[in-house]
Design an enzyme around this catalytic site. Structure first.
Site, PDB file in Angstrom:
ATOM      1  CG  ASN A  12       1.601 -13.751 -47.482  1.00  9.79           C
ATOM      2  OD1 ASN A  12       2.480 -13.003 -47.058  1.00  9.79           O
ATOM      3  ND2 ASN A  12       1.662 -14.323 -48.675  1.00  9.79           N
ATOM      4  CE  LYS A  14       0.333 -12.100 -51.060  1.00 13.70           C
ATOM      5  NZ  LYS A  14      -0.183 -12.435 -52.365  1.00 13.70           N
ATOM      6  CG  HIS A  94       3.575 -17.022 -51.326  1.00 12.64           C
ATOM      7  ND1 HIS A  94       3.531 -16.266 -52.474  1.00 12.64           N
ATOM      8  CD2 HIS A  94       2.340 -16.959 -50.776  1.00 12.64           C
ATOM      9  CE1 HIS A  94       2.307 -15.758 -52.601  1.00 12.64           C
ATOM     10  NE2 HIS A  94       1.567 -16.159 -51.584  1.00 12.64           N
ATOM     11  CD  GLU A  96       3.085 -13.023 -54.106  1.00 13.44           C
ATOM     12  OE1 GLU A  96       3.553 -12.577 -53.052  1.00 13.44           O
ATOM     13  OE2 GLU A  96       1.868 -13.015 -54.364  1.00 13.44           O
ATOM     14  CD  GLU A 163      -1.478 -19.186 -50.911  1.00 12.70           C
ATOM     15  OE1 GLU A 163      -2.281 -18.428 -50.365  1.00 12.70           O
ATOM     16  OE2 GLU A 163      -0.302 -18.876 -51.149  1.00 12.70           O
ATOM     17  N   GLY A 169      -4.625 -12.972 -55.454  1.00 12.00           N
ATOM     18  CA  GLY A 169      -4.688 -11.529 -55.720  1.00 12.00           C
ATOM     19  C   GLY A 169      -5.590 -11.141 -56.876  1.00 12.00           C
ATOM     20  CB  SER A 202      -9.393 -14.383 -54.341  1.00  8.08           C
ATOM     21  OG  SER A 202      -8.458 -13.780 -55.207  1.00  8.08           O
TER      22      SER A 202
HETATM   23  P1  PGA Z   1      -4.797 -13.181 -51.723  1.00 13.01           P
HETATM   24  O1  PGA Z   1      -3.316 -13.752 -51.477  1.00 13.01           O
HETATM   25  O2  PGA Z   1      -5.651 -13.615 -50.554  1.00 13.01           O
HETATM   26  O3  PGA Z   1      -4.625 -11.685 -51.784  1.00 13.01           O
HETATM   27  O4  PGA Z   1      -5.297 -13.776 -53.000  1.00 13.01           O
HETATM   28  C1  PGA Z   1      -3.121 -15.034 -50.952  1.00 13.01           C
HETATM   29  C2  PGA Z   1      -1.650 -15.335 -50.838  1.00 13.01           C
HETATM   30  O5  PGA Z   1      -0.852 -14.930 -51.702  1.00 13.01           O
HETATM   31  O6  PGA Z   1      -1.230 -16.003 -49.871  1.00 13.01           O
END
Ligand code: PGA
Length: 243
Positions: A12, A14, A94, A96, A163, A169, A202
């Protein structure tokens, strides 16, 4: 629809990378992976640079789509257009999108259904916030996200991505015992062996092996570590074959 169901390594991106950076990534990454290995990957670029993936031989999909395929919806992304450009997947829900853009499970349910009608595989994201975790409401939250978001949906052509919001993140993934407990719970809840369950939050080369070898973890949804071709490929190599 794409059939690979194990060792999935989904990136992803983003709101990162411009067109040149995407093209550079694709050529570097394509030189690293074999034809068979490529099948296990998919990328979710921002819509403006998705064209870089056309004819790349890599699977990809939009990070979000609208609940209708066309019409007066300024600023939205059409799953039909994405499929017409060769997209095999679409990220739906997601965290976000849920937290920053207030997308409800009912709205997400319409998007999932449109993806399936449009012959693309939705990657439906679920996960609890830190507050919900601390209140010990993880299972309740996940159950509601699935009951509403995947209502009247045949799960055979859906990919689920767990997730936990508190692990996205942050550099600190969920611990293996949390991942095991939640993935077992989800497997039991959905009662469909056809539905891969990804873990996200992460994931990096140093924790990929331990997390992938957990029961009912079929692959990863990866943010930060998917931006560099060598790091992403090393996540895949660390995963290894499932024991
Ligand atoms: P990350 O993000 O691996 O940077 O923690 C995962 C995601 O938001 O899909």
């Amino acid at each position: 629809m794409t059939k690979i169901k194990d060792r999935l390594c989904f990136g992803n991106w983003k709101l990162n990378k411009n067109l040149d950076e995407a093209k550079n990534f694709i050529s570097e990454f394509s030189a690293l992976v074999s034809k068979d290995e490529k099948e296990h990957f998919a990328f979710f670029p921002q819509s403006l640079i998705a064209g870089a993936f056309v004819d790349s031989g890599l699977h990809w999909g939009p990070q979000n789509v609208y609940s209708l395929g066309s019409g007066a919806f300024t600023g939205e992304t059409s799953v039909k257009t994405a499929v017409g450009m060769g997209a095999q997947y679409a990220l739906i829900g997601h965290s976000e999108r849920r937290s920053l853009f207030l997308e409800s499970d009912e709205f997400l349910n319409q998007k999932v259904k449109l993806c399936l009608e449009s012959n693309t595989t939705p990657v439906f994201c679920i996960g609890e916030s830190l507050k919900e975790k601390e209140e010990q409401r993880t299972f309740e939250v996940l159950e509601k996200q699935i009951a509403s978001g995947l209502k009247n949906v045949d799960l055979s052509n859906v990919i689920l991505a767990y997730e936990p919001v508190w692990a996205i993140g942050t550099g600190v993934s969920a611990t293996p015992d949390v991942v095991l407990e939640v993935h077992d719970f989800l497997k039991d809840l959905i009662k469909n062996d056809e539905t891969p369950i990804l873990y996200g939050g992460s994931v990096k080369p140093s924790n990929a092996k331990e997390l992938y070898q957990i029961n009912n973890v079929d692959g990863f949804l990866i943010g930060g570590a998917s931006l560099d071709p060598k790091i992403l490929y090393s996540v895949f190599c660390e995963m290894g074959e499932k024991k």
